[in-house]
Design a protein around this motif. Structure first.
Motif, short mmCIF file in Angstrom:
data_model
loop_
_atom_site.label_atom_id
_atom_site.label_comp_id
_atom_site.label_asym_id
_atom_site.label_seq_id
_atom_site.Cartn_x
_atom_site.Cartn_y
_atom_site.Cartn_z
N UNK A 21 0.62 -1.05 -0.03
CA UNK A 21 0.03 0.13 -0.06
C UNK A 21 0.81 1.28 0.09
N UNK A 22 0.31 2.39 -0.57
CA UNK A 22 1.12 3.47 -0.77
C UNK A 22 2.01 3.81 0.36
N UNK A 248 -3.24 7.08 4.61
CA UNK A 248 -4.02 7.74 5.67
C UNK A 248 -5.70 8.26 5.24
N UNK A 249 -5.55 8.37 3.95
CA UNK A 249 -6.54 8.84 2.95
C UNK A 249 -7.55 7.57 2.48
N UNK A 250 -7.04 6.49 2.81
CA UNK A 250 -7.67 5.09 2.44
C UNK A 250 -8.28 4.73 3.36
N UNK A 274 -2.12 3.72 16.69
CA UNK A 274 -0.85 2.67 16.29
C UNK A 274 -0.68 2.77 14.47
N UNK A 275 -1.72 2.84 14.12
CA UNK A 275 -1.69 2.77 12.43
C UNK A 275 -0.84 3.72 11.78
N UNK A 281 -0.05 15.81 8.15
CA UNK A 281 -0.39 16.26 7.12
C UNK A 281 -0.50 18.06 7.08
N UNK A 282 -0.26 18.44 6.05
CA UNK A 282 -0.26 20.04 6.01
C UNK A 282 -1.32 20.36 4.96
N UNK A 283 -2.42 21.22 5.25
CA UNK A 283 -3.38 21.60 4.39
C UNK A 283 -3.35 23.23 4.19
#
Length: 291
Positions: A21-22, A248-250, A274-275, A281-283
């Motif tokens: 995964x990514x 984290x988006x999935x 834990x994950x 993230x920056x927005x």
């Protein structure tokens, strides 16, 4: 417009092949570790199944406002620090976060971590639910994540918008609730003649559990293809998106988002649990105009 049942298709793909995964490394056998890049192979890593791998680890370099990476900014105005951050990520010149992350050097990642820590020192904690709803609501463009994308598909480019929508209710029991939607606008090019475009939506419910904290519960995934040439199999497209978009988006289910800095146009969020340990993230507020 085609709507794919993303979860069912993803599970079928996982049954058929080993997936990196990514930002998530999944080992389905002891031999799978050999497929991980050499620099990531370690005893510690093999124990961190289903966890993300940060691009840089500021704890190793002991980066902090008191121990800057590069020149110190603690005497500078906040707007000057923000302008340097915007300059590094170059989000106006490079709207696709997928391409941006491939361009940044390790020094630039370290410098960003330092700037983020300095801004976080200046954050005023949000103590009331109504003001938290006011400060966070709206659409935000994701311009940076500090996690490594492993085996990203270079045929795929994408941008990510996060929309936060508080529940419009006078019920005091629901004022702390709302929806959070990650919207991935993607474009898949196998060659110059065949292009697929669409939107991938991950919809979650949130609950404010404390100052600056949102606890997420995932609701659904939707993959909408505005155009899908017959030469591009749907399974190939889904696999490209799944291994390229930040994980984290999935899978934000049961993840705590802690806002560590927010103002009118910039927001920094750490993911707790834990994950996604040590992930941030920056927005920027969508459609805001920064030089």
């Amino acid at each position: 417009k085609m709507i794919l049942n993303f979860i069912a298709l993803l599970l079928s793909l996982q049954r058929e092949r080993r997936i990196f995964d990514s930002n998530l490394i999944v080992f389905d056998s002891p031999q799978a570790i050999s497929e991980v890049p050499q620099e990531l192979q370690s005893t510690a890593l093999t124990q961190l199944l289903r966890k993300v791998v940060p691009i840089v680890d500021s704890t190793i370099a002991n980066i902090s406002p008191g121990n800057p990476y590069g020149s110190s900014v603690n005497q500078l105005e906040t707007d000057i620090i923000k302008n340097e951050l915007y300059h590094i990520v170059g989000h106006l010149r490079e709207p696709h976060i997928s391409t941006l992350l491939q361009k940044l050097s390790e020094d630039e990642h370290y410098r960003l971590e330092y700037l983020v820590k300095e801004l976080e020192q200046r954050h005023n904690q949000i103590l009331t639910i109504p003001f938290m709803n006011f400060a966070l609501s709206g659409a935000w463009s994701k311009i940076y994540t500090n996690v490594r994308t492993i085996k990203a598909d270079r045929n795929l480019v994408f941008s990510i918008t996060q929309s936060i929508n508080p529940t419009n209710s006078t019920d005091t029991k629901r004022i702390s609730e709302g929806t959070l939607e990650d919207v991935v606008h993607w474009e898949y090019n196998e060659n110059t003649e065949q292009t697929a475009r669409g939107v991938f939506n991950v919809i979650s419910k949130y609950k404010i559990t404390g100052p600056d904290e949102l606890l997420l519960t995932i609701e659904q995934h939707l993959l909408n293809a505005d155009s899908l040439p017959v030469t591009i199999p749907a399974e190939e497209l889904v696999f490209a998106i799944q291994k390229s978009v930040p994980f984290e988006n999935f899978d934000p289910d049961n993840v705590m988002l802690k806002t560590t800095y927010v103002d009118a146009d910039l927001r920094i969020v750490h993911l707790e649990g834990d994950k996604f340990h040590n992930v941030f993230n920056i927005f920027t507020r969508k459609l805001s105009d920064h030089k």
